[in-house]
Design a protein around this motif. Structure first.
Motif, PDB file in Angstrom:
ATOM      1  N   PRO A  63     -38.115   6.415  -1.422  1.00 15.21           N
ATOM      2  CA  PRO A  63     -37.892   6.574  -2.865  1.00 15.21           C
ATOM      3  C   PRO A  63     -37.218   7.911  -3.140  1.00 15.21           C
ATOM      4  N   GLY A 115     -42.845   3.403  -7.343  1.00 20.35           N
ATOM      5  CA  GLY A 115     -44.140   2.749  -7.247  1.00 20.35           C
ATOM      6  C   GLY A 115     -44.880   2.974  -5.949  1.00 20.35           C
ATOM      7  N   ILE A 116     -44.364   3.886  -5.089  1.00 21.09           N
ATOM      8  CA  ILE A 116     -45.027   4.160  -3.804  1.00 21.09           C
ATOM      9  C   ILE A 116     -46.049   5.271  -3.985  1.00 21.09           C
ATOM     10  N   PRO A 139     -44.097  -0.510  -2.549  1.00 21.97           N
ATOM     11  CA  PRO A 139     -44.420  -0.213  -3.954  1.00 21.97           C
ATOM     12  C   PRO A 139     -45.671  -0.955  -4.426  1.00 21.97           C
ATOM     13  N   HIS A 140     -46.514  -0.232  -5.148  1.00 20.76           N
ATOM     14  CA  HIS A 140     -47.718  -0.784  -5.787  1.00 20.76           C
ATOM     15  C   HIS A 140     -48.685  -1.413  -4.770  1.00 20.76           C
TER      16      HIS A 140
END
Length: 370
Positions: A63, A115-116, A139-140
């Motif tokens: 990211p 979202g990481i 992510p998430h």
């Protein structure tokens, strides 16, 4: 279905690892293949040396927050996974509940994290030999299930085995190079060196036998030139096969200086326990520096300062010879000697600098991380 997909991915990565030979290309490619064929979205690999220092060796699809400032958060500071790895507590693929690097990137960067917030980690090893860590994130995603962690372990095993293979290949190449150097050194010593020595004896005998002034002068010139060529040949043999390194770096440098007829004062700070590649690099730079002193400085006296600490080596070679004007390095000195020294320093991520003034000598500063 998931098991079949995992087996297919493992087979593809195994085939890829067997094809690639360059370390960074191999790791980057394996990481990319893993991310494109699994639930993992981002990944990075740390190499960790014997002192526990980590190096970011490969990264894929990070990211923006982790890539900010040339991946500053990934390269600096400590974290749970590296700490547990160094303590010997990280033996298998594990979910990381809190990641200091991701948290730090979130505080220091205004760029998005995609979202990481968490990642998984697994050690890279082959047998009992460890090389570093493979980390992945999605992510998430807070944690991965056991099948995903098992896949990560299997891939880490493949990568660890490939790293070991590359290390062994490099060792074999280095051994072959040393053997070839030794063969050339023996051939030069047994042929050219002996012939030059014979010419020096013959010219000296002829010089003493003749009464003709011109002939005596000619034989004297032949004797002097042959003596100089003999010194050059012995220096070349030393460079091919540095016998002095058998008794240590410092003794090797002192022995080479003595062979050149240079009086060398040495000053050492720290314990000389260096990796073989670093040791040989320092030795080769010292050799070239001593050659330059004998050929260009107009003096046969020099000083060597060697300081070794926990992170780097500082090597200084100093003479009080004729020197040169800064920015106007003599072509004979720059063309071979200095270029060779620069290339050797760069090969181990080191730096080298010359400081000199006419009639005030020259100092060579070398700094090498290790």
């Amino acid at each position: 279905m998931v098991l079949n997909e995992h087996m297919t991915l493992l087979k593809e990565i195994a085939e890829f690892l067997n094809e690639e030979t360059e370390m960074e290309t191999m790791l980057q490619g394996a990481l990319k293949k893993l991310l494109t064929r699994s639930v993992f979205a981002s990944g990075w690999i740390f190499f960790i040396d014997a002192k526990g220092k980590h190096t970011l060796i490969a990264a894929e699809n990070l990211p923006d927050s982790l890539m900010d400032n040339a991946c500053r958060s990934m390269k600096r500071g400590g974290c749970w996974c590296v700490s547990r790895y160094n303590n010997g507590e990280l033996q298998k693929a594990s979910n990381i509940i809190e990641c200091q690097r991701i948290e730090q990137a979130g505080r220091l960067s205004t760029l998005p994290s995609a979202g990481i917030t968490h990642h998984a980690t697994v050690p890279l090893q082959s047998g009992k030999e460890k090389f570093g860590l493979l980390n992945v994130a999605t992510p998430h995603t807070i944690e991965y299930d056991q099948s995903e962690l098992a896949l990560l372990e299997a891939i880490a095993f493949q990568i660890g085995s490939a790293i070991k293979r590359i290390h062994l290949t490099k060792q074999e190449q280095e051994i072959a190079l040393v053997q070839e150097r030794n063969r050339l050194a023996r051939d030069l010593h047994d042929s050219v060196n002996q012939l030059l020595f014979s010419v020096t004896l013959t010219s000296r005998g002829a010089m003493e036998m003749t009464e003709d002034t011109d002939l005596k002068q000619a034989f004297g010139d032949i004797h002097s030139l042959t003596q100089e060529a003999l010194t050059e040949m012995r220096a070349l043999i030393w460079q091919l096969r540095p016998k002095g390194l058998e008794t240590g770096l410092l003794e090797g440098i002192k022995g080479y200086a003595e062979m050149l007829g240079i009086s060398l004062k040495t000053h050492v700070s720290g314990v000389i326990q260096l990796p073989s590649r670093i040791e040989e690099t320092v030795f080769r730079i010292a050799q070239e520096g001593l050659n330059n002193i004998r050929k260009h400085s107009g003096t046969l006296e020099a000083e060597l300062f060697l300081t070794i600490n926990s992170t780097d080596i500082l090597f200084i070679l100093k003479d009080e010879g004729r020197g040169f004007v800064a920015g106007k390095i003599p072509e004979s000195l720059a063309s071979v000697g200095m270029n060779s020294m620069q290339e050797r320093a760069r090969s181990v991520e080191g730096t080298i600098e010359w400081i000199s003034e006419p009639s005030k000598g020259t100092e060579v500063f070398v700094r090498i991380p290790y």
